[in-house]
Design a protein around this motif. Structure first.
Motif, mmCIF file in Angstrom:
data_model
loop_
_atom_site.group_PDB
_atom_site.id
_atom_site.type_symbol
_atom_site.label_atom_id
_atom_site.label_comp_id
_atom_site.label_asym_id
_atom_site.label_seq_id
_atom_site.Cartn_x
_atom_site.Cartn_y
_atom_site.Cartn_z
ATOM 1 N N GLU A 29 -19.129 7.602 -10.397
ATOM 2 C CA GLU A 29 -18.039 6.778 -10.945
ATOM 3 C C GLU A 29 -17.855 5.466 -10.185
ATOM 4 O O GLU A 29 -17.537 4.434 -10.770
ATOM 5 N N GLY A 80 -9.902 14.599 -24.960
ATOM 6 C CA GLY A 80 -10.983 14.639 -23.957
ATOM 7 C C GLY A 80 -11.157 16.036 -23.426
ATOM 8 O O GLY A 80 -10.310 16.556 -22.706
ATOM 9 N N ALA A 108 -7.647 11.992 -21.429
ATOM 10 C CA ALA A 108 -8.464 12.484 -20.303
ATOM 11 C C ALA A 108 -9.923 12.079 -20.484
ATOM 12 O O ALA A 108 -10.827 12.775 -20.041
ATOM 13 N N LEU A 109 -10.132 10.941 -21.149
ATOM 14 C CA LEU A 109 -11.509 10.449 -21.337
ATOM 15 C C LEU A 109 -11.944 9.725 -20.073
ATOM 16 O O LEU A 109 -11.113 9.317 -19.271
ATOM 17 N N SER A 110 -13.249 9.551 -19.909
ATOM 18 C CA SER A 110 -13.681 8.741 -18.777
ATOM 19 C C SER A 110 -13.479 7.262 -19.137
ATOM 20 O O SER A 110 -13.167 6.926 -20.287
ATOM 21 N N LEU A 111 -13.685 6.394 -18.154
ATOM 22 C CA LEU A 111 -13.400 4.963 -18.335
ATOM 23 C C LEU A 111 -14.106 4.388 -19.571
ATOM 24 O O LEU A 111 -13.547 3.569 -20.291
ATOM 25 N N ALA A 112 -15.325 4.896 -19.824
ATOM 26 C CA ALA A 112 -16.114 4.395 -20.957
ATOM 27 C C ALA A 112 -15.423 4.671 -22.296
ATOM 28 O O ALA A 112 -15.721 4.009 -23.295
ATOM 29 N N GLY A 113 -14.508 5.630 -22.337
ATOM 30 C CA GLY A 113 -13.847 5.992 -23.602
ATOM 31 C C GLY A 113 -12.519 5.291 -23.824
ATOM 32 O O GLY A 113 -11.881 5.480 -24.873
ATOM 33 N N THR A 168 -7.259 9.235 -16.791
ATOM 34 C CA THR A 168 -8.461 8.446 -16.467
ATOM 35 C C THR A 168 -8.228 7.548 -15.252
ATOM 36 O O THR A 168 -7.165 6.928 -15.136
ATOM 37 N N LYS A 169 -9.239 7.491 -14.400
ATOM 38 C CA LYS A 169 -9.142 6.610 -13.233
ATOM 39 C C LYS A 169 -10.136 5.451 -13.393
ATOM 40 O O LYS A 169 -11.288 5.677 -13.783
ATOM 41 N N GLY A 226 -13.571 17.052 -21.443
ATOM 42 C CA GLY A 226 -14.409 17.095 -20.242
ATOM 43 C C GLY A 226 -13.768 17.991 -19.201
ATOM 44 O O GLY A 226 -12.828 18.749 -19.505
ATOM 45 N N ALA A 227 -14.264 17.893 -17.971
ATOM 46 C CA ALA A 227 -13.766 18.778 -16.914
ATOM 47 C C ALA A 227 -12.261 18.602 -16.712
ATOM 48 O O ALA A 227 -11.511 19.580 -16.652
ATOM 49 N N PHE A 239 -12.410 2.840 -26.753
ATOM 50 C CA PHE A 239 -12.463 3.618 -28.003
ATOM 51 C C PHE A 239 -11.057 4.117 -28.381
ATOM 52 O O PHE A 239 -10.577 3.889 -29.488
ATOM 53 N N PRO A 252 -13.650 13.702 -28.759
ATOM 54 C CA PRO A 252 -14.191 12.749 -29.732
ATOM 55 C C PRO A 252 -15.665 12.389 -29.566
ATOM 56 O O PRO A 252 -16.211 11.664 -30.390
HETATM 57 N N1 LIG Z 1 -5.801 12.175 -12.865
HETATM 58 C C1 LIG Z 1 -6.414 13.188 -12.270
HETATM 59 O O1 LIG Z 1 -5.811 14.084 -11.650
HETATM 60 C C2 LIG Z 1 -7.902 13.234 -12.382
HETATM 61 C C3 LIG Z 1 -8.661 14.183 -11.682
HETATM 62 C C4 LIG Z 1 -10.022 14.192 -11.825
HETATM 63 C C5 LIG Z 1 -10.625 13.256 -12.657
HETATM 64 N N2 LIG Z 1 -9.871 12.330 -13.297
HETATM 65 C C6 LIG Z 1 -10.425 11.299 -14.178
HETATM 66 O O2 LIG Z 1 -10.530 11.830 -15.495
HETATM 67 C C7 LIG Z 1 -11.583 11.138 -16.204
HETATM 68 C C8 LIG Z 1 -12.493 12.174 -16.850
HETATM 69 O O3 LIG Z 1 -13.143 12.911 -15.821
HETATM 70 P P1 LIG Z 1 -13.943 14.244 -16.132
HETATM 71 O O4 LIG Z 1 -14.268 14.857 -14.832
HETATM 72 O O5 LIG Z 1 -13.215 15.045 -17.154
HETATM 73 O O6 LIG Z 1 -15.284 13.657 -16.780
HETATM 74 P P2 LIG Z 1 -16.259 14.386 -17.832
HETATM 75 O O7 LIG Z 1 -17.557 13.661 -17.753
HETATM 76 O O8 LIG Z 1 -16.256 15.856 -17.639
HETATM 77 O O9 LIG Z 1 -15.582 14.078 -19.247
HETATM 78 C C9 LIG Z 1 -15.556 12.763 -19.730
HETATM 79 C C10 LIG Z 1 -14.763 12.686 -21.021
HETATM 80 O O10 LIG Z 1 -14.815 11.336 -21.504
HETATM 81 C C11 LIG Z 1 -15.435 11.324 -22.795
HETATM 82 N N3 LIG Z 1 -16.261 10.111 -22.956
HETATM 83 C C12 LIG Z 1 -17.277 9.696 -22.149
HETATM 84 N N4 LIG Z 1 -17.799 8.540 -22.630
HETATM 85 C C13 LIG Z 1 -17.113 8.250 -23.768
HETATM 86 C C14 LIG Z 1 -17.202 7.191 -24.711
HETATM 87 N N5 LIG Z 1 -18.089 6.205 -24.593
HETATM 88 N N6 LIG Z 1 -16.329 7.195 -25.751
HETATM 89 C C15 LIG Z 1 -15.410 8.189 -25.887
HETATM 90 N N7 LIG Z 1 -15.285 9.216 -25.028
HETATM 91 C C16 LIG Z 1 -16.131 9.240 -23.966
HETATM 92 C C17 LIG Z 1 -16.268 12.597 -22.831
HETATM 93 O O11 LIG Z 1 -16.583 12.960 -24.121
HETATM 94 C C18 LIG Z 1 -15.330 13.573 -22.137
HETATM 95 O O12 LIG Z 1 -14.285 13.960 -22.979
HETATM 96 C C19 LIG Z 1 -12.268 10.256 -15.158
HETATM 97 O O13 LIG Z 1 -11.771 8.953 -15.261
HETATM 98 C C20 LIG Z 1 -11.843 10.851 -13.833
HETATM 99 O O14 LIG Z 1 -11.802 9.915 -12.776
HETATM 100 C C21 LIG Z 1 -8.546 12.321 -13.201
#
Ligand SMILES: NC(=O)c1ccc[n+]([C@@H]2O[C@H](COP(=O)([O-])OP(=O)(O)OC[C@H]3O[C@@H](n4cnc5c(N)ncnc54)[C@H](O)[C@@H]3O)[C@@H](O)[C@H]2O)c1
Length: 316
Positions: free
Chosen positions: A279, A8, A79-84, A105-106, A10-11, A87, A32
């Protein structure tokens, strides 16, 4: 030096690579799903569009394929979002990998067949046969972590030794780790705080938001107990720690503010936040069928009201 794979880009996945690299690990990131992240991570500059900075040069990008999961890593981070999550669950199913997994992921998932609400680690274990799962949660804005701002998080595993081993590999002077055995409590808190951030945001002044904050904490405490977690977890980083950061800033509390002003969810989304993912909305739709049916709303009036506000697009 350990070999860490982050799934993942993402951010959060990208920001997480910063302390991992600082702690002298060999870090590989793979993406992915999102074409923009793939393009940026595979470029020389590694500019991250959400973090708005260049990621460290030492971070290795690899194209995603299921085979990468079979390679030898010391830690795999999701580190994917819930939607991933479904997968990656499907991808990991039957691989029987023994590598420790760490989920950032949260969220929560409603299992329609079993009519149960599952935590993410529970879903990975029950539905996809994935073992050795730890979770990392707490108040962490990815943009701040990527800039090495001091951040404290909690790693939970029933086997505290594994949680501590992970902490040792990833913590730095600015990324501090605490540990908990209460996986359920930590996961419940870190998911539902997005809904309560909307509730608190709906207060139109500090007095009413503080009142909603206090009542939200009580409801969260009730929900932890309901799902058989440890109620004291509410006092930790995944509880009021994460609730605070989500309530003072971020998209959930912003949406709450518009709801409090009298907009419906759909109208506020269209007018003010058309491109933003809220979210808390996604979670509300996921858990509403369970929460509204199974839990007496007298115990969770704020949660029940907010779920209905979103589900039926009603004014708060
Ligand atoms: N644990 C922590 O310290 C912490 C801190 C901040 C965020 N988070 C959590 O991390 C997760 C990701 O947050 P983010 O800010 O990186 O979001 P983001 O939108 O920047 O990234 C999302 C990630 O999920 C993937 N993704 C999205 N839909 C998908 C699908 N259908 N199939 C496969 N992959 C998919 C994206 O490609 C990307 O890699 C969230 O659940 C968020 O709550 C956790």
């Amino acid at each position: 030096m350990k070999k860490i794979l982050i799934i993942g880009g993402g951010a959060m996945g990208s920001a997480f690579s910063v302390p991992c690299l600082e702690n002298n690990n060999k870090v590989t990131i793979t993406e992915p799903y999102n074409k923009i992240f793939i393009k940026n991570l595979s470029s020389k500059q590694k500019f991250h569009p959400s973090l708005k900075l260049n990621l460290p040069k030492k971070l290795q990008y690899r194209k995603y394929s299921k085979d990468i999961l079979k390679e030898k890593f010391d830690l795999i981070v999701i580190a994917l979002s819930l939607a991933g999550i479904d997968f990656i669950g499907k991808e990991l199913k039957d691989l029987k990998i023994k590598t420790p997994l760490l989920v950032l992921t949260k969220g929560l998932k409603y299992d329609k067949k079993r009519k149960k609400l599952l935590t993410i680690s529970g879903l990975l274990k029950n539905n996809y046969n994935v073992a050795n799962v730890s979770v990392l949660k707490g108040p962490c804005l990815a943009k701040e972590l990527a800039r090495k701002n001091k951040t404290s998080v909690v790693i939970a595993n029933k086997n505290i030794k594994i949680a501590k081993w992970i902490g040792k590999q990833i913590s730095t002077k600015y990324y501090l780790t605490e540990f908990s055995k209460d996986v359920v409590g930590v996961e419940i808190c870190s998911a539902i705080k997005n809904i309560y951030a909307m509730v608190i945001g709906s207060g139109q002044n500090l007095n009413s938001s503080s009142d909603l904050f206090q009542k939200s904490v009580n409801e969260m405490k009730f929900l932890i107990k309901y799902f058989k977690g440890d109620q004291t977890t509410i006092l930790g980083l995944a509880g009021i720690g994460d609730l605070y950061v989500s309530a003072v800033g971020g998209r959930n509390s912003k949406m709450g503010e518009y709801l409090g002003k009298g907009f419906t969810f759909a109208a506020a989304k269209k007018k003010f936040m058309p491109k933003d993912t809220v979210e808390g909305e996604q979670l509300a739709r996921e858990i509403a069928p369970y929460i509204l049916k199974k839990i007496n709303k007298k115990n969770i009036p704020l949660m029940a009201h907010l779920l209905k506000t979103i589900l039926y697009n009603k004014k708060i």
